[in-house]
Design a protein around this motif. Structure first.
Motif, PDB file in Angstrom:
ATOM      1  N   SER A  91      63.675  75.133-135.005  1.00 42.83           N
ATOM      2  CA  SER A  91      63.204  73.767-134.787  1.00 42.83           C
ATOM      3  C   SER A  91      61.769  73.689-134.283  1.00 42.83           C
ATOM      4  O   SER A  91      61.179  72.606-134.267  1.00 42.83           O
ATOM      5  CB  SER A  91      64.126  73.054-133.780  1.00 42.83           C
ATOM      6  N   PHE A  92      61.181  74.807-133.906  1.00 46.22           N
ATOM      7  CA  PHE A  92      59.845  74.778-133.321  1.00 46.22           C
ATOM      8  C   PHE A  92      58.774  74.548-134.387  1.00 46.22           C
ATOM      9  O   PHE A  92      58.846  75.109-135.482  1.00 46.22           O
ATOM     10  CB  PHE A  92      59.562  76.092-132.579  1.00 46.22           C
ATOM     11  N   GLY A  93      57.787  73.738-134.055  1.00 43.28           N
ATOM     12  CA  GLY A  93      56.627  73.566-134.924  1.00 43.28           C
ATOM     13  C   GLY A  93      56.752  72.512-135.988  1.00 43.28           C
ATOM     14  O   GLY A  93      55.913  72.452-136.896  1.00 43.28           O
ATOM     15  N   ILE A  94      57.775  71.650-135.914  1.00 37.90           N
ATOM     16  CA  ILE A  94      58.022  70.689-136.984  1.00 37.90           C
ATOM     17  C   ILE A  94      56.862  69.710-137.136  1.00 37.90           C
ATOM     18  O   ILE A  94      56.409  69.422-138.256  1.00 37.90           O
ATOM     19  CB  ILE A  94      59.352  69.948-136.731  1.00 37.90           C
ATOM     20  N   ARG A  95      56.367  69.193-136.025  1.00 34.90           N
ATOM     21  CA  ARG A  95      55.287  68.197-136.110  1.00 34.90           C
ATOM     22  C   ARG A  95      54.039  68.802-136.755  1.00 34.90           C
ATOM     23  O   ARG A  95      53.402  68.175-137.616  1.00 34.90           O
ATOM     24  CB  ARG A  95      54.955  67.668-134.722  1.00 34.90           C
ATOM     25  N   ARG A  96      53.680  70.034-136.335  1.00 38.25           N
ATOM     26  CA  ARG A  96      52.501  70.680-136.919  1.00 38.25           C
ATOM     27  C   ARG A  96      52.717  70.957-138.407  1.00 38.25           C
ATOM     28  O   ARG A  96      51.788  70.807-139.215  1.00 38.25           O
ATOM     29  CB  ARG A  96      52.206  71.979-136.167  1.00 38.25           C
ATOM     30  N   LEU A  97      53.916  71.360-138.781  1.00 40.04           N
ATOM     31  CA  LEU A  97      54.215  71.596-140.188  1.00 40.04           C
ATOM     32  C   LEU A  97      53.998  70.337-141.019  1.00 40.04           C
ATOM     33  O   LEU A  97      53.399  70.379-142.098  1.00 40.04           O
ATOM     34  CB  LEU A  97      55.663  72.071-140.348  1.00 40.04           C
ATOM     35  N   ARG A  98      54.505  69.215-140.512  1.00 42.44           N
ATOM     36  CA  ARG A  98      54.344  67.971-141.267  1.00 42.44           C
ATOM     37  C   ARG A  98      52.871  67.635-141.462  1.00 42.44           C
ATOM     38  O   ARG A  98      52.457  67.215-142.551  1.00 42.44           O
ATOM     39  CB  ARG A  98      55.065  66.831-140.544  1.00 42.44           C
ATOM     40  N   GLU A  99      52.057  67.839-140.434  1.00 40.24           N
ATOM     41  CA  GLU A  99      50.629  67.568-140.550  1.00 40.24           C
ATOM     42  C   GLU A  99      50.000  68.424-141.646  1.00 40.24           C
ATOM     43  O   GLU A  99      49.207  67.931-142.463  1.00 40.24           O
ATOM     44  CB  GLU A  99      49.937  67.838-139.215  1.00 40.24           C
ATOM     45  N   VAL A 100      50.352  69.712-141.652  1.00 43.08           N
ATOM     46  CA  VAL A 100      49.766  70.623-142.634  1.00 43.08           C
ATOM     47  C   VAL A 100      50.221  70.260-144.042  1.00 43.08           C
ATOM     48  O   VAL A 100      49.421  70.249-144.995  1.00 43.08           O
ATOM     49  CB  VAL A 100      50.133  72.081-142.303  1.00 43.08           C
ATOM     50  N   LEU A 101      51.493  69.948-144.203  1.00 42.13           N
ATOM     51  CA  LEU A 101      52.007  69.608-145.526  1.00 42.13           C
ATOM     52  C   LEU A 101      51.352  68.353-146.072  1.00 42.13           C
ATOM     53  O   LEU A 101      50.990  68.289-147.257  1.00 42.13           O
ATOM     54  CB  LEU A 101      53.525  69.431-145.472  1.00 42.13           C
ATOM     55  N   GLU A 102      51.194  67.351-145.231  1.00 45.30           N
ATOM     56  CA  GLU A 102      50.599  66.110-145.703  1.00 45.30           C
ATOM     57  C   GLU A 102      49.117  66.273-146.024  1.00 45.30           C
ATOM     58  O   GLU A 102      48.600  65.641-146.956  1.00 45.30           O
ATOM     59  CB  GLU A 102      50.802  65.007-144.660  1.00 45.30           C
ATOM     60  N   GLN A 103      48.451  67.140-145.279  1.00 45.52           N
ATOM     61  CA  GLN A 103      47.025  67.340-145.503  1.00 45.52           C
ATOM     62  C   GLN A 103      46.747  68.259-146.687  1.00 45.52           C
ATOM     63  O   GLN A 103      45.866  67.985-147.502  1.00 45.52           O
ATOM     64  CB  GLN A 103      46.387  67.926-144.240  1.00 45.52           C
TER      65      GLN A 103
END
Length: 404
Positions: A91-103
């Protein structure tokens, strides 16, 4: 290749192996025509404090609590993807992952470390991008397994068989070996060519080309225990020479240079970027059995001696090597000294181990994985079609800004 082609590789900085595999694959993908290959240390970027803390605990586990680490590894080895512990672990890093995927909108996501947040969120987020696992040890821990992983690249036939037994479809597994630095891929495949190169490298390093040469690897951070005890075994022999690589442990390097600086048959070095050369010029190695190191030794035809492998993936790697007849696993410095002396006295045994290693050779792993990934998942882009980029997020993703 279209200008928007992008691959995201997720790794972790627990030791250097996962990063080495990621960089090797990055280089091969770029050479295949992929325009952008991005590396992301997810834990370091998303949770820097937790990352530093867990890295410290990981390193200390080799020194002070190896059996506790091994116990945790063992009881979680058969963990299921849907278990509460698995859900928490990934579950760690979900918010950062979403940022990278969207960018970045990658068309392919590769894991060289089993931090599988995306597989757990694939249905919830409506992910359509393919998810890939490249295993970097010779033991199959349950952390790597998830029903939403599209393909696995594994280091051995034994692991492929185990993955099938544990429910992975055979068509989703390819045996390739472990991606290594490009300097290892330049090593000759033929045993005779390697032997010729070995003597040449010894001369260039100021070593006797005809003496038996032992390589002692203390690890990237110099954490191999009992380095001094092991060094004495070779230093006292007139027919052998020793090369010690201390990694980033400067106090250890200075101490050993003070101890052995006057001996012609001992060389002490710190961190090096010439590891492929040091391995190739040696007859055998004393090391810790990290997955990348093990694979590098196999690539160089370098039999290994292992001192008290840490319980967990390193012990599993060690037992795999021992089963293949290419390693000696020793539980004390005294036993290792005895085994190493016996082997140096009987060079035919080293030759047998090298011959066995020939059966395990898997050169060009990174290039073969990269080529297979392009063919399987990015072929449309490779052929120059005008297909739109594969959507990363769709459906009810609240913060997604995805063109339909």
């Amino acid at each position: 290749m279209q200008s928007n082609s992008c691959v995201l590789i997720l790794y972790a900085s627990y030791g250097d192996g996962h990063l080495q595999a990621a960089r090797s694959l990055q280089e091969s993908l770029l050479s295949q025509g992929i325009k952008r290959v991005l590396l992301l240390d997810l834990m370091a970027e998303a949770h820097p404090f937790i990352n530093d803390l867990t890295r410290f605990v990981y390193m200390q586990s080799f020194k002070t609590i190896p059996h506790l680490y091994g116990w945790v590894y063992h009881i979680t080895r058969n963990m299921k993807a849907e278990s509460p512990f698995s859900n928490w672990l990934h579950s760690f890093g979900i918010r950062r992952l979403r940022e990278v995927l969207e960018q970045e909108r990658p068309q392919l996501i590769v894991h060289t470390f089993p931090q599988l947040a995306l597989p757990h969120l694939k249905t919830r987020w409506g992910l359509t991008v393919p998810l890939i696992n490249i295993l970097t040890d010779y033991d199959l821990h349950g952390r790597w397994l998830h029903p939403h992983i599209d393909h696995y690249y594994v280091p051995s036939q034994a692991m492929r068989s185990e993955a099938i037994q544990r429910g992975v479809a055979p068509a989703h597994i390819t045996v390739t070996g472990i991606p290594l630095h490009s300097s290892f891929e330049a090593i000759p495949v033929e045993a005779e060519a390697r032997l010729h190169k070995r003597k040449q490298l010894r001369l260039e390093a100021g070593l006797d080309p005809d003496k038996k040469t032992v390589l002692l690897l203390a690890g990237a951070y110099g954490v191999l225990k009992n380095v001094r005890d092991v060094s004495e075994v070779v230093a006292q022999r007139e027919d052998a020479q020793l090369v010690i690589i201390c990694g980033k442990n400067e106090p250890l390097r200075r101490d050993l240079e003070k101890r052995y600086g006057s001996l012609d048959n001992v060389q002490v070095h710190g961190f090096t970027r010439r590891m492929s050369e040091w391995m190739l010029l040696s007859d055998c190695a004393v090391t810790k059995p990290g997955g990348i190191t093990v694979s590098e030794c196999i690539r160089c035809g370098l039999p290994v001696f292992l001192l008290r492998p840490v319980p967990g993936q390193e012990l599993a790697n060690a037992l795999y090597l021992q089963q293949q007849g290419i390693a000696e696993v020793c539980q004390s410095p005294a036993l290792l000294a005895h085994a190493l002396s016996d082997m140096l006295d009987q060079p035919q045994r080293l030759d047998m181990m090298r011959q066995q290693m020939e059966q395990l050779q898997m050169p060009d792993a990174a290039a073969r994985i990269a080529g297979d990934l392009v063919t399987r998942y990015m072929k449309q882009t490779t052929l120059g079609t005008k297909l739109a980029p594969i959507p990363v997020l769709q459906g009810n993703a609240r913060t997604a800004n995805v063109e339909q």
